[in-house]
Motif scaffolding. Structure first.
Motif, PDB file in Angstrom:
ATOM      1  N   ALA A  93      36.418   3.857  38.147  1.00 60.22           N
ATOM      2  CA  ALA A  93      35.958   2.553  38.609  1.00 60.22           C
ATOM      3  C   ALA A  93      34.902   2.756  39.688  1.00 60.22           C
ATOM      4  O   ALA A  93      34.839   3.826  40.299  1.00 60.22           O
ATOM      5  N   PRO A  94      34.076   1.752  39.964  1.00 60.88           N
ATOM      6  CA  PRO A  94      33.230   1.829  41.148  1.00 60.88           C
ATOM      7  C   PRO A  94      34.133   1.912  42.382  1.00 60.88           C
ATOM      8  O   PRO A  94      35.104   1.158  42.489  1.00 60.88           O
ATOM      9  N   VAL A  95      33.849   2.844  43.278  1.00 57.96           N
ATOM     10  CA  VAL A  95      34.748   3.151  44.384  1.00 57.96           C
ATOM     11  C   VAL A  95      34.137   2.772  45.730  1.00 57.96           C
ATOM     12  O   VAL A  95      32.969   3.047  45.989  1.00 57.96           O
ATOM     13  N   LEU A  96      34.954   2.152  46.568  1.00 56.84           N
ATOM     14  CA  LEU A  96      34.624   1.943  47.973  1.00 56.84           C
ATOM     15  C   LEU A  96      35.034   3.215  48.697  1.00 56.84           C
ATOM     16  O   LEU A  96      36.217   3.545  48.760  1.00 56.84           O
ATOM     17  N   LEU A  97      34.054   3.947  49.167  1.00 54.22           N
ATOM     18  CA  LEU A  97      34.294   5.221  49.848  1.00 54.22           C
ATOM     19  C   LEU A  97      34.298   4.963  51.349  1.00 54.22           C
ATOM     20  O   LEU A  97      33.318   4.448  51.890  1.00 54.22           O
ATOM     21  N   ILE A  98      35.395   5.296  52.010  1.00 54.47           N
ATOM     22  CA  ILE A  98      35.499   5.118  53.459  1.00 54.47           C
ATOM     23  C   ILE A  98      35.802   6.475  54.075  1.00 54.47           C
ATOM     24  O   ILE A  98      36.833   7.079  53.792  1.00 54.47           O
ATOM     25  N   ASP A  99      34.870   6.938  54.882  1.00 55.20           N
ATOM     26  CA  ASP A  99      35.005   8.240  55.553  1.00 55.20           C
ATOM     27  C   ASP A  99      35.316   9.361  54.565  1.00 55.20           C
ATOM     28  O   ASP A  99      36.115  10.247  54.832  1.00 55.20           O
ATOM     29  N   GLY A 100      34.706   9.298  53.386  1.00 49.87           N
ATOM     30  CA  GLY A 100      34.807  10.375  52.416  1.00 49.87           C
ATOM     31  C   GLY A 100      35.957  10.294  51.437  1.00 49.87           C
ATOM     32  O   GLY A 100      36.082  11.156  50.571  1.00 49.87           O
ATOM     33  N   VAL A 101      36.807   9.268  51.546  1.00 50.05           N
ATOM     34  CA  VAL A 101      37.918   9.123  50.605  1.00 50.05           C
ATOM     35  C   VAL A 101      37.933   7.711  50.016  1.00 50.05           C
ATOM     36  O   VAL A 101      37.340   6.783  50.579  1.00 50.05           O
ATOM     37  N   ALA A 102      38.621   7.554  48.896  1.00 51.52           N
ATOM     38  CA  ALA A 102      38.689   6.257  48.228  1.00 51.52           C
ATOM     39  C   ALA A 102      39.445   5.268  49.100  1.00 51.52           C
ATOM     40  O   ALA A 102      40.595   5.486  49.446  1.00 51.52           O
ATOM     41  N   GLY A 103      38.776   4.173  49.441  1.00 51.21           N
ATOM     42  CA  GLY A 103      39.383   3.128  50.250  1.00 51.21           C
ATOM     43  C   GLY A 103      39.506   1.818  49.509  1.00 51.21           C
ATOM     44  O   GLY A 103      39.934   0.815  50.064  1.00 51.21           O
ATOM     45  N   GLY A 104      39.123   1.826  48.221  1.00 51.35           N
ATOM     46  CA  GLY A 104      39.202   0.613  47.417  1.00 51.35           C
ATOM     47  C   GLY A 104      38.313   0.741  46.199  1.00 51.35           C
ATOM     48  O   GLY A 104      37.720   1.794  45.943  1.00 51.35           O
ATOM     49  N   VAL A 105      38.235  -0.334  45.450  1.00 51.86           N
ATOM     50  CA  VAL A 105      37.355  -0.407  44.288  1.00 51.86           C
ATOM     51  C   VAL A 105      36.523  -1.681  44.421  1.00 51.86           C
ATOM     52  O   VAL A 105      36.841  -2.562  45.212  1.00 51.86           O
ATOM     53  N   TRP A 106      35.461  -1.761  43.641  1.00 55.75           N
ATOM     54  CA  TRP A 106      34.599  -2.938  43.703  1.00 55.75           C
ATOM     55  C   TRP A 106      34.009  -3.217  42.339  1.00 55.75           C
ATOM     56  O   TRP A 106      34.042  -2.390  41.437  1.00 55.75           O
ATOM     57  N   GLU A 107      33.479  -4.422  42.199  1.00 57.87           N
ATOM     58  CA  GLU A 107      32.801  -4.801  40.965  1.00 57.87           C
ATOM     59  C   GLU A 107      31.677  -5.762  41.317  1.00 57.87           C
ATOM     60  O   GLU A 107      31.705  -6.401  42.375  1.00 57.87           O
ATOM     61  N   GLN A 108      30.699  -5.826  40.450  1.00 63.74           N
ATOM     62  CA  GLN A 108      29.577  -6.733  40.681  1.00 63.74           C
ATOM     63  C   GLN A 108      29.346  -7.601  39.464  1.00 63.74           C
ATOM     64  O   GLN A 108      29.648  -7.205  38.337  1.00 63.74           O
ATOM     65  N   ARG A 109      28.828  -8.790  39.720  1.00 62.95           N
ATOM     66  CA  ARG A 109      28.491  -9.710  38.639  1.00 62.95           C
ATOM     67  C   ARG A 109      27.161 -10.353  39.001  1.00 62.95           C
ATOM     68  O   ARG A 109      27.020 -10.942  40.066  1.00 62.95           O
ATOM     69  N   ARG A 110      26.192 -10.214  38.133  1.00 62.52           N
ATOM     70  CA  ARG A 110      24.865 -10.789  38.367  1.00 62.52           C
ATOM     71  C   ARG A 110      24.902 -12.258  37.985  1.00 62.52           C
ATOM     72  O   ARG A 110      25.364 -12.611  36.907  1.00 62.52           O
ATOM     73  N   LYS A 111      24.436 -13.121  38.885  1.00 62.29           N
ATOM     74  CA  LYS A 111      24.369 -14.563  38.629  1.00 62.29           C
ATOM     75  C   LYS A 111      22.981 -15.040  39.018  1.00 62.29           C
ATOM     76  O   LYS A 111      22.719 -15.303  40.194  1.00 62.29           O
ATOM     77  N   GLY A 112      22.093 -15.069  38.039  1.00 65.79           N
ATOM     78  CA  GLY A 112      20.721 -15.496  38.294  1.00 65.79           C
ATOM     79  C   GLY A 112      20.018 -14.522  39.222  1.00 65.79           C
ATOM     80  O   GLY A 112      19.931 -13.334  38.943  1.00 65.79           O
ATOM     81  N   SER A 113      19.549 -15.029  40.360  1.00 66.26           N
ATOM     82  CA  SER A 113      18.799 -14.194  41.303  1.00 66.26           C
ATOM     83  C   SER A 113      19.683 -13.543  42.350  1.00 66.26           C
ATOM     84  O   SER A 113      19.193 -12.939  43.288  1.00 66.26           O
ATOM     85  N   ARG A 114      20.986 -13.660  42.214  1.00 63.03           N
ATOM     86  CA  ARG A 114      21.901 -13.055  43.187  1.00 63.03           C
ATOM     87  C   ARG A 114      22.977 -12.236  42.473  1.00 63.03           C
ATOM     88  O   ARG A 114      23.179 -12.357  41.280  1.00 63.03           O
ATOM     89  N   THR A 115      23.628 -11.403  43.251  1.00 65.88           N
ATOM     90  CA  THR A 115      24.712 -10.577  42.741  1.00 65.88           C
ATOM     91  C   THR A 115      25.961 -10.867  43.558  1.00 65.88           C
ATOM     92  O   THR A 115      25.918 -10.849  44.788  1.00 65.88           O
ATOM     93  N   GLU A 116      27.051 -11.142  42.866  1.00 66.65           N
ATOM     94  CA  GLU A 116      28.336 -11.325  43.536  1.00 66.65           C
ATOM     95  C   GLU A 116      29.070  -9.988  43.509  1.00 66.65           C
ATOM     96  O   GLU A 116      29.268  -9.407  42.440  1.00 66.65           O
ATOM     97  N   LEU A 117      29.454  -9.518  44.665  1.00 70.59           N
ATOM     98  CA  LEU A 117      30.143  -8.240  44.789  1.00 70.59           C
ATOM     99  C   LEU A 117      31.544  -8.510  45.326  1.00 70.59           C
ATOM    100  O   LEU A 117      31.694  -9.140  46.376  1.00 70.59           O
ATOM    101  N   THR A 118      32.547  -8.079  44.601  1.00 69.02           N
ATOM    102  CA  THR A 118      33.946  -8.254  45.010  1.00 69.02           C
ATOM    103  C   THR A 118      34.529  -6.893  45.318  1.00 69.02           C
ATOM    104  O   THR A 118      34.495  -5.989  44.487  1.00 69.02           O
ATOM    105  N   VAL A 119      35.055  -6.755  46.526  1.00 70.14           N
ATOM    106  CA  VAL A 119      35.642  -5.489  46.990  1.00 70.14           C
ATOM    107  C   VAL A 119      37.147  -5.683  47.113  1.00 70.14           C
ATOM    108  O   VAL A 119      37.609  -6.655  47.716  1.00 70.14           O
TER     109      VAL A 119
END
Length: 136
Positions: free
Chosen positions: A75-101
């Motif tokens: 999965a796309p990974v939220l890296l915090i201080d070199g280790v996995a601290g979460g996951v994230w996803e993005q969704r393009r909506k027109g001229s913007r991107t919604e990013l959920t962490v």
């Protein structure tokens, strides 16, 4: 054979509960190093994530299935201080991107701010404005 050849140059140390060998001349520098705080948003299939070993130092067993998906790779990974601290996803909506962490556990306000700054950097790379939602 190699360990016998360089044994007089090495010192055994404990790192996160594990015994490791380092060069004796590097021990002081390692102990004195200032810890760097950073947050990165790594994409799916990132080589840092895919080839990090031992995996238990990168992500706890509790969250491993959220990072390493059977058919989808990592999965796309939220890296915090070199280790996995979460996951994230993005969704393009027109001229913007919604990013959920989705962090693994609570994140303090400083870490959340770093996530927002990293997301803004990603938006510049993508050429879009990014709206960030950090779920608890």
């Amino acid at each position: 054979m190699l360990m016998e050849y360089i044994a007089d140059e090495l010192e055994e140390v404990e790192f996160e509960g594990e015994k490791r060998w380092v060069r004796r001349e590097d021990v002081e520098q390692i102990v004195d190093v200032e810890r760097i705080r950073c947050v990165k948003l790594l994409p799916s299939w990132d080589c840092y994530v895919m080839f990090y070993h031992p995996r238990e130092l990168f992500v706890s067993q509790n969250y491993r299935a959220r990072v390493f998906r059977k058919l989808e790779g990592s999965a796309p990974v939220l890296l915090i201080d070199g280790v996995a601290g979460g996951v994230w996803e993005q969704r393009r909506k027109g001229s913007r991107t919604e990013l959920t962490v989705r962090p693994f556990g609570h994140r303090n306000s400083a870490q959340k701010q770093l996530v927002k700054e990293e997301a803004a950097s990603l938006g510049k790379f993508l050429g879009t404005n990014v709206e960030v939602t950090i779920l608890s």
